[in-house]
Write a protein that holds these residues in place. Structure first.
Motif, PDB file in Angstrom:
ATOM      1  N   GLY A   1      13.655  -5.084  29.508  1.00 26.21           N
ATOM      2  CA  GLY A   1      14.026  -4.877  30.898  1.00 26.21           C
ATOM      3  C   GLY A   1      14.606  -6.115  31.563  1.00 26.21           C
ATOM      4  O   GLY A   1      14.602  -6.236  32.774  1.00 26.21           O
ATOM      5  N   ARG A   2      15.090  -7.071  30.752  1.00 21.94           N
ATOM      6  CA  ARG A   2      15.584  -8.323  31.319  1.00 21.94           C
ATOM      7  C   ARG A   2      16.988  -8.630  30.821  1.00 21.94           C
ATOM      8  O   ARG A   2      17.216  -8.691  29.619  1.00 21.94           O
ATOM      9  N   VAL A   3      17.919  -8.788  31.739  1.00 25.56           N
ATOM     10  CA  VAL A   3      19.241  -9.268  31.368  1.00 25.56           C
ATOM     11  C   VAL A   3      19.581 -10.398  32.314  1.00 25.56           C
ATOM     12  O   VAL A   3      19.667 -10.204  33.519  1.00 25.56           O
ATOM     13  N   ASP A   4      19.732 -11.597  31.799  1.00 23.89           N
ATOM     14  CA  ASP A   4      20.044 -12.718  32.675  1.00 23.89           C
ATOM     15  C   ASP A   4      21.109 -13.614  32.041  1.00 23.89           C
ATOM     16  O   ASP A   4      21.660 -13.294  30.995  1.00 23.89           O
ATOM     17  N   ALA A   5      21.370 -14.722  32.700  1.00 19.74           N
ATOM     18  CA  ALA A   5      22.420 -15.619  32.224  1.00 19.74           C
ATOM     19  C   ALA A   5      22.132 -16.098  30.806  1.00 19.74           C
ATOM     20  O   ALA A   5      23.024 -16.198  29.968  1.00 19.74           O
ATOM     21  N   ALA A   6      20.849 -16.347  30.531  1.00 23.47           N
ATOM     22  CA  ALA A   6      20.482 -16.824  29.193  1.00 23.47           C
ATOM     23  C   ALA A   6      20.834 -15.771  28.150  1.00 23.47           C
ATOM     24  O   ALA A   6      21.371 -16.083  27.083  1.00 23.47           O
ATOM     25  N   TRP A   7      20.565 -14.540  28.488  1.00 25.82           N
ATOM     26  CA  TRP A   7      20.871 -13.421  27.582  1.00 25.82           C
ATOM     27  C   TRP A   7      22.368 -13.401  27.295  1.00 25.82           C
ATOM     28  O   TRP A   7      22.801 -13.341  26.150  1.00 25.82           O
ATOM     29  N   ALA A   8      23.167 -13.474  28.369  1.00 23.21           N
ATOM     30  CA  ALA A   8      24.619 -13.396  28.215  1.00 23.21           C
ATOM     31  C   ALA A   8      25.147 -14.592  27.435  1.00 23.21           C
ATOM     32  O   ALA A   8      26.055 -14.480  26.615  1.00 23.21           O
ATOM     33  N   ARG A   9      24.519 -15.760  27.687  1.00 30.35           N
ATOM     34  CA  ARG A   9      24.982 -16.955  26.994  1.00 30.35           C
ATOM     35  C   ARG A   9      24.749 -16.823  25.488  1.00 30.35           C
ATOM     36  O   ARG A   9      25.458 -17.414  24.689  1.00 30.35           O
ATOM     37  N   TRP A  10      23.747 -16.034  25.128  1.00 31.84           N
ATOM     38  CA  TRP A  10      23.497 -15.793  23.711  1.00 31.84           C
ATOM     39  C   TRP A  10      24.428 -14.748  23.133  1.00 31.84           C
ATOM     40  O   TRP A  10      24.884 -14.871  21.997  1.00 31.84           O
ATOM     41  N   VAL A  11      24.677 -13.719  23.916  1.00 31.92           N
ATOM     42  CA  VAL A  11      25.507 -12.622  23.407  1.00 31.92           C
ATOM     43  C   VAL A  11      26.950 -13.081  23.205  1.00 31.92           C
ATOM     44  O   VAL A  11      27.608 -12.699  22.242  1.00 31.92           O
ATOM     45  N   ARG A  12      27.418 -13.937  24.114  1.00 34.95           N
ATOM     46  CA  ARG A  12      28.840 -14.316  24.079  1.00 34.95           C
ATOM     47  C   ARG A  12      29.304 -14.925  22.768  1.00 34.95           C
ATOM     48  O   ARG A  12      30.273 -14.452  22.179  1.00 34.95           O
ATOM     49  N   PRO A  13      28.661 -16.002  22.292  1.00 38.08           N
ATOM     50  CA  PRO A  13      29.184 -16.598  21.051  1.00 38.08           C
ATOM     51  C   PRO A  13      29.147 -15.629  19.872  1.00 38.08           C
ATOM     52  O   PRO A  13      30.067 -15.644  19.041  1.00 38.08           O
ATOM     53  N   TRP A  14      28.127 -14.774  19.794  1.00 36.51           N
ATOM     54  CA  TRP A  14      28.056 -13.820  18.680  1.00 36.51           C
ATOM     55  C   TRP A  14      29.200 -12.832  18.764  1.00 36.51           C
ATOM     56  O   TRP A  14      29.836 -12.511  17.763  1.00 36.51           O
ATOM     57  N   THR A  15      29.440 -12.353  19.984  1.00 33.78           N
ATOM     58  CA  THR A  15      30.539 -11.404  20.155  1.00 33.78           C
ATOM     59  C   THR A  15      31.860 -12.095  19.854  1.00 33.78           C
ATOM     60  O   THR A  15      32.739 -11.527  19.210  1.00 33.78           O
ATOM     61  N   LEU A  16      31.967 -13.339  20.319  1.00 34.31           N
ATOM     62  CA  LEU A  16      33.196 -14.094  20.085  1.00 34.31           C
ATOM     63  C   LEU A  16      33.441 -14.267  18.586  1.00 34.31           C
ATOM     64  O   LEU A  16      34.559 -14.054  18.097  1.00 34.31           O
ATOM     65  N   ALA A  17      32.388 -14.615  17.853  1.00 34.76           N
ATOM     66  CA  ALA A  17      32.537 -14.793  16.407  1.00 34.76           C
ATOM     67  C   ALA A  17      32.952 -13.471  15.760  1.00 34.76           C
ATOM     68  O   ALA A  17      33.886 -13.419  14.947  1.00 34.76           O
ATOM     69  N   ALA A  18      32.280 -12.389  16.142  1.00 37.24           N
ATOM     70  CA  ALA A  18      32.616 -11.075  15.583  1.00 37.24           C
ATOM     71  C   ALA A  18      34.063 -10.726  15.906  1.00 37.24           C
ATOM     72  O   ALA A  18      34.824 -10.263  15.051  1.00 37.24           O
ATOM     73  N   TRP A  19      34.453 -10.986  17.149  1.00 39.73           N
ATOM     74  CA  TRP A  19      35.816 -10.690  17.600  1.00 39.73           C
ATOM     75  C   TRP A  19      36.843 -11.463  16.780  1.00 39.73           C
ATOM     76  O   TRP A  19      37.864 -10.926  16.368  1.00 39.73           O
ATOM     77  N   MET A  20      36.547 -12.767  16.539  1.00 45.49           N
ATOM     78  CA  MET A  20      37.473 -13.590  15.753  1.00 45.49           C
ATOM     79  C   MET A  20      37.694 -12.987  14.371  1.00 45.49           C
ATOM     80  O   MET A  20      38.823 -12.883  13.882  1.00 45.49           O
ATOM     81  N   PHE A  21      36.598 -12.615  13.734  1.00 48.77           N
ATOM     82  CA  PHE A  21      36.737 -12.089  12.382  1.00 48.77           C
ATOM     83  C   PHE A  21      37.387 -10.711  12.375  1.00 48.77           C
ATOM     84  O   PHE A  21      38.149 -10.391  11.464  1.00 48.77           O
ATOM     85  N   LEU A  22      37.098  -9.916  13.400  1.00 49.04           N
ATOM     86  CA  LEU A  22      37.799  -8.631  13.502  1.00 49.04           C
ATOM     87  C   LEU A  22      39.300  -8.869  13.638  1.00 49.04           C
ATOM     88  O   LEU A  22      40.115  -8.233  12.972  1.00 49.04           O
ATOM     89  N   THR A  23      39.652  -9.815  14.529  1.00 46.76           N
ATOM     90  CA  THR A  23      41.059 -10.137  14.732  1.00 46.76           C
ATOM     91  C   THR A  23      41.711 -10.533  13.404  1.00 46.76           C
ATOM     92  O   THR A  23      42.755 -10.001  13.021  1.00 46.76           O
ATOM     93  N   ALA A  24      41.060 -11.466  12.705  1.00 46.47           N
ATOM     94  CA  ALA A  24      41.617 -11.942  11.443  1.00 46.47           C
ATOM     95  C   ALA A  24      41.672 -10.816  10.414  1.00 46.47           C
ATOM     96  O   ALA A  24      42.668 -10.662   9.697  1.00 46.47           O
TER      97      ALA A  24
END
Lengths: 657, 150
Positions: free
Chosen positions: A197-220
């Protein structure tokens, strides 16, 4: 023996995954540290076990152990080593094993690098990751055992499908899978957030790099697949809106949206519920993609022989994952607290528009991909939805997005100034407009829309660079100081600029090849010439040649500017692989700044040969652009804030509007 | 100008729905206009497909029917073992195009009763049969699932 060991390791991995799911989730529920602490070792062990299984299978391929059915069906002792190894994932069972190993790797990464996460969040994330692992390990053990034996063992294997024997395609599946499966981390974070039940800046800061990494590899991965289709299939095209291509493109679209919405959660605490939903959808689309490709329900130019029974199993996983996650979402999402307010013109709004258009375009692609299936199930009519549909819908939805991209980074958070942003983009707008005029003049008589498209590409590139210039305050005309500021900009700023400029470069390529492609088909005898797009291609003749596991008929062609001296000689081949005797064509490509000259050999006709010559204007920019987007992601990922990770609020943020 | 949280959210949702609505309209329009039906030669005969209508034709390449002529135009016959249809194609056939094997061609009928194809679809693997073709042939009992040609 090693293979039995591999099979056993898979079963152990399943046990680890079950422990990894049950104990930490229960521990997080009861707030019991002892149970939660099981998460990390279990995740690492699951990865170690799947890694061992994968190594065992790779070993079987390397030593050409034909007593393994999979090796027999997909390998051959005369194959070059690199394709023996890539043969491991050039088939259903092996590629699922790669999938599961990648999944376990991401779980292990959360375990290894997640020390600064709240303990219950980490336990939940790893637990959910384990649950996905359980589903797919069951799938592979029950329906797709890669270690099945053959008795008696055959002396020789049947060889890997020749068109898969290619360096780009050796890399394409691993890249794509890292992308697909990388999105599972965002998914696990979303489910964990819903559970807690918690979504905060810390949560987003964690999700971002993982999504970014996944996105990079999808792009490639997508770019690599498209490049492969371009030079291997010999149709001169680079994207066919084929269901299998769409299956990888849809997660990319949603991952791109997620990447942007997570910024809003991190910075402003808004769009929380939406971001959680996007995380769920992104991974669901990855699963849908896996299902579509692996089940064979779609007719596709990319389809390989496949097994419907396995499809049912993946469909079951798909329904349980999506159904379960969405039910949880419907139940728990209202408990997430609404975040910061923002004005209609602000960075937040621009990111909302980005998300809206990206998800809408994804819906259009999804509809076109699934409509034939639905229609056939209901009415029995068989139809295909082809490029005209996608070009029309996707093209129209993308247009406003491309035009708006440069505005986003120029607007400030909370309340932006549209007029000021326009002023900052004045130079970019002029450049874009000039590009339209120049293109229209040079290509007089060509499609007007294409000139506009080139203008959009230039606008994107110039707009992205304007952002850096503005942040360095170049407009103050103190260039020395501006250079100092420029060097001090955070890496994420360079990342954004690179990604957006890369998009612009890719747009140039797409517009160029779509609008001005030139093509000639002719029967050519040695000595004959053909002209295309101001270049002359002369057919010199053909000769046989033998490779490690194939025989070629090599056609040689001389290329010159029409009327000028010969600049190059290129080779296109007709190839027959043994033992399968399957024929393929290897095209000749000569790359210029202005585009690719592309020569394909056809069949023999009398004493000549059918030859197809294309000129694909600007097409290399598509891959150059996507490569720059990938680099942009990499630069962004190396930003200090990600490495520092945790939610330290205090540090002042320089050069942040 | 200053809107309440609720008003802002409503504005956001309404504009999002407007965009979505426009997109749905676009999708429906495009689907109406751009889809291509798949027919076997028997269905072409039954449905009296009009000249100039685009569709995909699927079946087997009839044995002995491929005529490469002397130019780039290739003609062959597509059959479902019941009805057949002559096809003309200008271009390079896929590497795995063979007599007796499954094929899918896209194009339109001419007034002369031949099918003018602009695309002939390839398959990627020797044993793979385009699914529509497999289904259509199974219906006629000509081909069974799992049958492989070595």
């Amino acid at each position: 023996m090693i293979s039995e060991f591999g099979h056993f390791a898979l079963i152990l991995a399943l046990t680890c995954a079950i422990l990894q799911t049950v104990l930490p989730l229960y521990g997080a529920y009861r707030n019991d540290g002892a149970y939660m602490r099981v998460a990390e070792p279990a995740a690492v062990m699951q990865f170690a076990m799947t890694g061992l299984a994968f190594a065992a299978l790779t070993h079987a391929f390397i030593v050409s152990d034909f007593s393994i059915k999979l090796v027999y069906a997909n390998s051959h002792s005369a194959k070059p080593m690199i394709y023996k190894i890539s043969g491991v994932w050039g088939n259903h069972e092996g590629s699922m094993l790669l999938w599961i190993m990648t999944l376990a790797l991401f779980g292990a990464c959360v375990a290894a690098f997640g020390a600064n996460l709240p303990r219950d969040l980490r336990a939940r994330v790893i637990g959910v990751q384990g649950l996905i692992g359980v589903a797919f390990l069951l799938f592979i053990i029950l329906t797709s055992n890669p270690f099945e034996r053959l008795d008696p063992a055959p002396f020789e294997g049947r060889g890997l499908n020749p068109i898969l024997q290619d360096p780009a395609l050796a890399l394409h599946p691993p890249l794509l899978y890292i992308g697909y499966v990388g999105l599972s981390v965002a998914f696990s974070f979303a489910v964990a957030a819903l559970l807690s039940g918690r979504v905060d800046a810390a949560w987003a800061r964690w999700v971002r790099p993982w999504t970014l990494a996944a996105w990079m590899f999808l792009t490639a991965g997508i770019a690599m697949g498209s490049w492969w289709a371009y030079y291997e299939l010999g149709w001169g095209g680079w994207w066919f809106w084929d269901p299998v291509e769409n299956a990888s493109f849809m997660p990319w679209l949603v991952a791109t949206a997620l990447l942007h919405s997570a910024i809003v959660v991190e910075r402003r605490g808004a769009l929380k519920i939406w971001t959680v939903l996007l995380s769920i959808i992104a991974f669901s689309l990855s699963l849908l993609g896996t299902f579509l490709v692996r089940s064979g329900v779609l007719t596709s130019v990319h389809s390989f022989a496949s097994d419907p029974e396995r499809g049912v199993f993946i469909l079951l996983i798909l329904c349980l994952t999506i159904g379960g996650a969405l039910t949880l979402f419907a139940w728990r999402a209202p408990s997430l607290k609404a975040g910061g307010l923002f004005a209609p013109i602000s960075r937040e709004t621009s990111l909302v528009v980005n998300n809206l258009l990206l998800s809408t375009s994804c819906i259009a692609v999804l509809t076109g991909t699934l409509y034939p299936l639905v229609l056939e199930a209901i009415t029995g009519a068989k139809i295909s939805v082809g490029p005209p549909y996608f070009n029309l819908t996707f093209g129209i939805i993308m247009m406003p997005l491309l035009l708006l991209v440069p505005f986003g980074p120029m607007l400030s958070w909370k309340r932006g100034d549209a007029y000021a942003a326009s002023q900052r983009l004045f130079v970019a707008a002029i450049l874009g407009f000039l590009a339209v005029l120049v293109t229209w003049y040079v290509m007089y008589g060509g499609p007007v829309l294409a000139a506009f498209g080139i203008g959009v590409g230039v606008w994107l590139i110039a707009g992205a660079l304007s952002e850096l210039a503005w942040r360095a305050k170049v407009q103050d005309r103190n260039f020395k100081l501006a250079w100092q500021r420029f060097k001090g900009l955070p890496r994420s700023a360079f990342g954004t600029t690179l990604a957006h400029a890369g998009l612009g470069i890719a747009v140039l390529g797409i517009v160029g090849v779509t609008a001005w492609k030139a093509e000639v088909v002719a029967v050519m005898k040695p000595g004959d010439t053909q002209q295309v797009a101001g270049r002359t291609v002369k057919y010199l003749g053909e000769a046989p040649r033998t490779g490690p596991n194939y025989r070629d008929i090599v056609g040689r062609f001389e290329i010159s500017r029409t009327g000028g001296p010969v600049t190059n000689t290129v080779e296109a081949t007709k190839r027959v692989y043994f033992p399968s005797r399957q024929p393929t064509s290897e095209v000749a490509i000569r790359t210029y700044w202005s585009g690719d000259l592309y020569v394909v050999m056809g069949d023999e006709v009398g004493d000549g040969r059918t030859v197809r010559v294309y000129f694909n204007p600007l097409i290399p920019f598509i891959w150059l652009g996507t490569f720059i987007m990938f680099i942009g992601g990499l630069v962004s990922l190396s930003d200090r804030r990600y490495r520092v990770g945790a939610p330290k609020r205090a540090a002042p943020k320089p050069a942040e509007a | 100008m200053a809107m309440t949280r609720k008003q802002r959210r409503t504005t956001l949702i309404v504009s999002a729905l407007a965009v979505l609505g426009a997109a749905v309209g676009l999708v429906l329009y495009a689907l109406e206009d751009t889809i291509v039906f798949f027919y076997t030669p028997s269905e072409v005969a039954e449905k009296k497909v009009q000249v100039g209508q685009r569709f995909r034709l699927g079946g087997l390449v009839a044995d002995g029917s491929v005529d490469r002529g002397s130019g780039t135009v290739v003609s062959f016959t597509v059959t479902d073992k019941d009805k057949s249809l002559p096809v003309r194609f200008d271009g390079i056939l896929p590497d795995l195009f063979r007599e007796g094997q499954g094929v899918v061609a896209e194009g339109k009928m001419t007034a002369a009763g031949t099918f003018e194809a602009d695309t002939v679809l390839a398959k990627h693997d020797e044993n793979y049969m385009p699914r529509e073709v497999a289904d259509a042939l199974k219906k006629k009992g000509v081909w069974q699932h799992g049958e492989k040609k070595e």
